[in-house]
Design an enzyme around this catalytic site. Structure first.
Site, short mmCIF file in Angstrom:
data_model
loop_
_atom_site.label_atom_id
_atom_site.label_comp_id
_atom_site.label_asym_id
_atom_site.label_seq_id
_atom_site.Cartn_x
_atom_site.Cartn_y
_atom_site.Cartn_z
N ASP A 1 33.88 36.40 36.40
CA ASP A 1 34.60 35.12 36.43
C ASP A 1 35.59 35.06 37.57
O ASP A 1 36.81 35.24 37.39
CB ASP A 1 35.32 34.90 35.10
CG ASP A 1 34.35 34.79 33.94
OD1 ASP A 1 33.15 34.64 34.18
OD2 ASP A 1 34.80 34.84 32.78
N ASP B 1 25.20 38.68 29.38
CA ASP B 1 26.63 38.41 29.60
C ASP B 1 27.43 39.03 28.45
O ASP B 1 26.88 39.50 27.45
CB ASP B 1 26.84 36.90 29.66
CG ASP B 1 28.17 36.51 30.29
OD1 ASP B 1 28.80 37.36 30.95
OD2 ASP B 1 28.56 35.33 30.14
N GLU C 1 30.50 43.98 28.15
CA GLU C 1 31.38 45.10 28.50
C GLU C 1 31.58 46.10 27.34
O GLU C 1 31.80 47.28 27.65
CB GLU C 1 32.74 44.57 28.96
CG GLU C 1 32.72 43.81 30.26
CD GLU C 1 32.05 42.44 30.14
OE1 GLU C 1 31.48 41.97 31.14
OE2 GLU C 1 32.08 41.86 29.04
#
Length: 689
Positions: free
Chosen positions: A444, A370, A373
Site C-alpha cells: 500500500d 493478499d 503477512e
C-alpha cells in the site's frame, strides 16, 4: 465493514500529521510487539559445511533450515544454455571462517560478520537507500499507513551483498524475527532462533554473486506473455458491466491492456472462492468476451459461517491455526470473524490449491494472494506469536514464511489443475525463495513524489535479493495523483517487471483517460512498454537462467557509482539504463557509466555526466553502445497480438550484439526445449528444438 476500515485509516493519517515521526515509529514498534534484544552474550562454537552454489553453511544446532527443504525452480536447460551463451562457471573467493563470530543469549543468536565494504545491497522489501546502512527488522507486517522510512514491511529477504574488491554474500535462513545492523565494516545480526542457518560466500563480481544466489535460492517459471503487459486494477470494479466498459474504452483510446484485477468485492460476502452472482451473473462469459485476462484476489481468512462449505471443510479436517489451549484461532478481517488455514502443512496447501478449480473453470487466469503477512484487524495487526501450527511449531518461530507458503499452495495447486499452463500468482508477503512460486509488489504505497522515488530504490533492492518479479502500484494506492505525478509514474512503471496501475477504495479513478490533459503522454508510455516487449521477454528468459534480475543496481556495471546516482537510476536488463524523472523539473542530471551510451529514441551518443532537457513526454532511456535491441514491429491491443506483428531490430553503435528469445508465451513446453533463441542483429538461430 469497508466504511469502518476506511475511517480507521483516515484516523491513522490524521494522527500521523500531528505526531512526531520518531514517536509514531516507537508506537508502531510497541504495537508490533517486537522482542527486546539481549545485552549480554556468550560466544559459542559452530560447524561449517559446504552448501552448494559456492556457499558455506554455518550452523550452531546442525539442523536443516527452511531453504534446505524448499522446492526450487531451475531451468532444465540452464547449463547447456549458459555454455552456449559463453557464460563460465563463477569463480569463488574464500570467505574466511574467522570473519564470522556467533554468540548466544537465551533463545537468541547474534552473528557478527566482518566484511569491510563500500556498498551493501539487498535486504529485499525495505525503505531507505539502495546502499544499505543502519538497522533493519525482519518481521512481515501490513503497515497500511507506512512512510518512506518505515520498517518492517510486508516481506523478509535477509540477504546482503557486501561490495569491496570482491563481493561477499550473507544469507540468514530463519523465518523467525531478525534484526540487522549494517555498517561499512560488515553486519551484526540478531535472530530469535537457535536453529538459524547462516550461508556465506565470496565472488569476484556482482553478476557472479547474483548468479550463484539465483541457483541457491531458485529462480522462476517463465510467466505467461500476458503477465508482462500493462495491468489495470482498483479496489474495486463492481460488476460485469464495468469490466466490459473498461475493455471497450481501452480499445477506443488505442491503449494496450492485458489484465484486469478483481478486488475483494467480486466475492459473496468476502468469502474466498465464491462469486457474487448479482454483480457477476456470468463470469465465464465475461472472461471469454473481453480482450483482457482476469486476475482475482484471494485472502487467507475464511469466514466463520456454518453454511460456508470451505469453512466447514477446514474445521472438519483440522486445517486452521490454533492457540496454545487448542482452540481454533479467530480474528477479524474483511468478512468479519475468520479462521486461518495453516499453510505450513502440506495437506492444507494441497486442499487450498484444489479450491482454485472453480475459479479457473469460470475463466479467471491469475491469482493475487493478499493480506498474507498475515494481516488482521487486531491492534497487533497479525497473529499472536504463541499460536500453534499443525506440526507443533510456535507461530513466532515461523511467522515470516506464512505468506510464502500460501503462495506456494496457490502455485502448486494451479500447476496440478492446469499442468500445461504457466501460473500467474502475485503475493504481498514472502520470504527468501518466494520467487519460485510468485511475483510480488510493494503493498500500500501512496500517491506522492516521495513514494515514486522510493519505488526506484525498492525495485533494485528486491530484485537483487533474488526476487526479480516485482512491482509497485503505478500512481500510488492511497491518495490521488495529479496529472504530472501520474505521467512520471506511468513512465517509470514501463520498466517495472510488474506494470500494474492500482488504487484504493474511495480514491478518484486512475485509468489513463481520467487524466485528459496528459492522456497522450500516458498512452505513449504504455505503448512504449509494448514496443519493448521482445527485449523485455528476452530479459525475463535470461533472468530465469540466473543471468541477472530485470532491474539491476548501477553497481552491476560500476562499483564506484555515487549514492545519489544509485538511488535514482538503474539498469534495465543487460543493455539499457533508465533515469526516470522524479520531480517537477525542466532538466536533470544523468550519470552514465564508462563508455558510449545512446539515446534510445534518437540514437544520439553521450558519455559521462550529462544534463537532459525534459518535458512531460520525456523518458530518459539509454542503450549501451554495441547493442542490438529487439522490438515489436507494431503495437496492438495486447501482448500476444503485438508479438505477432514481428520483430524490428534497432542497432546502436559499432559491432552491435544482442539476443532474442521466443516461445509460445503460454505453456510449459519451453522447459522441454521448445523455444527459439537468436543472436542479433543477424537473426542467427542458436536454439530451435
Amino acid at each position: 465493514m469497508i466504511q469502518w476500515v476506511v475511517g480507521f485509516f483516515e484516523f491513522v493519517v490524521w494522527l500521523s500529521q500531528r505526531t512526531p515521526i520518531r514517536q509514531i515509529q516507537e508506537m508502531i514498534m510497541r504495537r508490533m510487539n517486537l522482542p527486546r534484544l539481549p545485552e549480554r552474550w556468550e560466544e559459542i562454537d559452530f560447524t561449517i559445511s559446504a552448501a552448494g552454489s559456492g556457499f558455506t553453511k554455518i550452523s550452531v544446532s546442525g539442523k536443516k533450515g527452511f531453504l534446505d527443504g524448499l522446492s526450487k525452480e531451475r531451468h532444465p536447460n540452464r547449463d547447456e544454455l549458459l555454455h552456449l551463451l559463453g557464460h563460465k562457471r563463477a569463480t569463488t573467493g574464500e570467505f574466511q571462517g574467522d570473519r564470522v563470530s556467533i554468540y548466544k543469549s537465551g533463545d537468541f543468536l547474534k552473528i557478527e560478520v566482518e566484511y569491510p565494504n563500500t556498498v551493501c545491497l539487498g535486504l529485499g522489501d525495505k525503505t531507505g537507500g539502495v546502499n544499505r546502512r543502519g538497522r533493519f527488522h525482519f518481521w512481515n507486517m501490513d503497515d497500511a499507513n507506512h512512510g518512506i522510512f518505515s520498517d518492517p514491511l510486508y516481506q523478509s529477504h535477509p540477504i546482503a551483498y557486501f561490495i569491496s574488491e570482491g563481493v561477499g554474500v550473507v544469507i540468514v535462513d530463519s523465518p523467525a524475527y531478525q534484526y540487522w545492523d549494517i555498517s561499512e565494516y560488515g553486519a551484526k545480526i540478531v535472530v530469535k532462533d537457535l536453529d538459524a542457518s547462516v550461508y556465506v560466500a565470496e565472488f569476484f563480481s556482482l553478476a557472479e554473486a547474483y548468479g550463484n544466489v539465483a541457483q541457491f535460492l531458485g529462480t522462476f517459471t517463465l510467466p505467461p506473455l500476458w503477465a508482462i503487459g500493462y495491468q489495470q486494477s482498483r479496489w474495486s470494479y463492481w460488476d460485469e458491466g464495468k469490466f466490459r466498459e473498461l475493455s471497450r474504452r481501452f480499445q477506443e483510446e488505442g491503449i494496450p491492456c492485458d489484465v484486469f484485477y478483481m478486488d475483494i468485492d467480486y466475492m459473496d460476502g468476502y468469502r474466498c472462492f465464491t462469486v457474487d452472482r448479482n454483480r457477476f451473473p456470468n463470469l465465464k462469459a465475461l472472461a471469454s468476451e473481453i480482450d483482457q485476462k482476469l486476475v482475482a484476489i484471494i485472502d487467507p481468512g475464511l469466514k466463520v459461517d456454518k453454511s460456508y462449505r470451505l469453512y466447514e471443510e477446514g474445521m472438519r479436517q483440522n486445517f486452521f491455526m490454533r492457540d496454545i489451549s487448542g482452540k481454533v484461532y479467530t480474528d477479524r478481517v474483511w468478512p468479519g470473524a475468520c479462521h486461518f488455514p495453516d499453510f505450513l502443512d502440506q495437506g492444507v496447501r494441497e486442499w487450498w490449491g484444489d479450491q482454485y478449480s472453480s475459479l479457473l473453470d469460470m475463466g479467471i487466469e491469475g491469482y493475487w494472494n493478499d493480506m498474507n503477512e498475515p494481516s488482521t484487524f487486531s491492534l497487533r495487526r497479525t497473529f499472536p506469536k504463541n499460536l500453534v501450527h499443525i506440526d507443533g511449531r510456535r507461530h513466532g518461530d515461523v511467522h515470516n514464511i506464512y505468506g510464502l507458503m500460501m503462495a506456494r499452495g496457490t502455485y502448486e495447486g494451479l500447476r496440478k489443475l492446469r499442468p500445461n499452463d504457466r501460473p500467474f500468482v502475485l503475493t504481498r508477503s514472502s520470504y527468501l525463495g518466494g520467487q519460485n512460486f510468485a511475483w510480488m509488489w510493494t503493498g500500500d504505497n501512496k500517491s506522492t513524489w516521495e513514494f515514486l522515488k522510493l519505488s526506484v530504490r525498492q525495485m533494485q533492492s528486491i530484485s537483487i535479493s533474488g526476487q526479480p518479479l516485482c512491482g509497485a502500484d503505478v500512481g500510488g494506492f492511497s491518495g490521488n495523483p495529479d496529472s504530472e505525478l501520474m505521467v512520471r509514474w506511468m513512465q517509470l512503471g514501463v520498466f517495472y517487471p510488474l506494470f500494474r496501475n492500482h488504487t484504493a477504495y474511495g480514491t478518484e479513478n486512475q485509468e489513463p483517460w481520467e487524466f485528459p490533459k496528459v492522456l497522450q503522454e500516458l498512452r505513449d508510455a504504455i505503448r512504449l512498454r509494448y514496443k519493448l516487449l521482445p527485449y523485455i521477454y528476452t530479459q525475463f528468459f535470461l533472468s530465469s537462467l540466473g543471468l541477472g534480475p530485470i532491474i539491476r543496481p548501477m553497481t552491476w556495471i560500476d562499483k564506484g557509482v555515487d549514492e545519489r546516482c544509485m538511488n535514482r537510476q538503474f539498469m534495465f536488463g543487460e543493455q539499457m539504463l533508465v533515469a526516470p524523472v522524479l520531480e517537477t523539473t525542466d532538466n536533470m542530471e544523468v550519470i552514465l557509466p564508462n563508455g558510449i551510451w545512446h539515446d534510445f529514441f534518437t540514437g544520439e551518443q553521450f558519455q559521462g555526466k550529462i544534463t537532459v532537457e525534459v518535458d512531460l513526454s520525456t523518458i530518459p532511456l539509454f542503450v549501451k553502445s554495441g547493442s542490438s535491441i529487439p522490438l515489436a514491429k507494431e503495437v496492438r491491443q495486447n501482448a500476444e497480438s503485438t508479438f505477432a506483428t514481428g520483430i524490428e531490430i534497432r542497432n546502436y553503435g559499432e559491432d552491435p550484439k544482442g539476443l532474442l528469445y521466443r516461445d509460445n508465451g503460454k505453456d510449459l513446453t519451453y522447459r522441454q526445449g521448445n523455444f527459439e533463441l537468436y543472436r542479433l542483429p543477424q537473426m542467427e538461430c542458436i536454439w530451435n528444438d
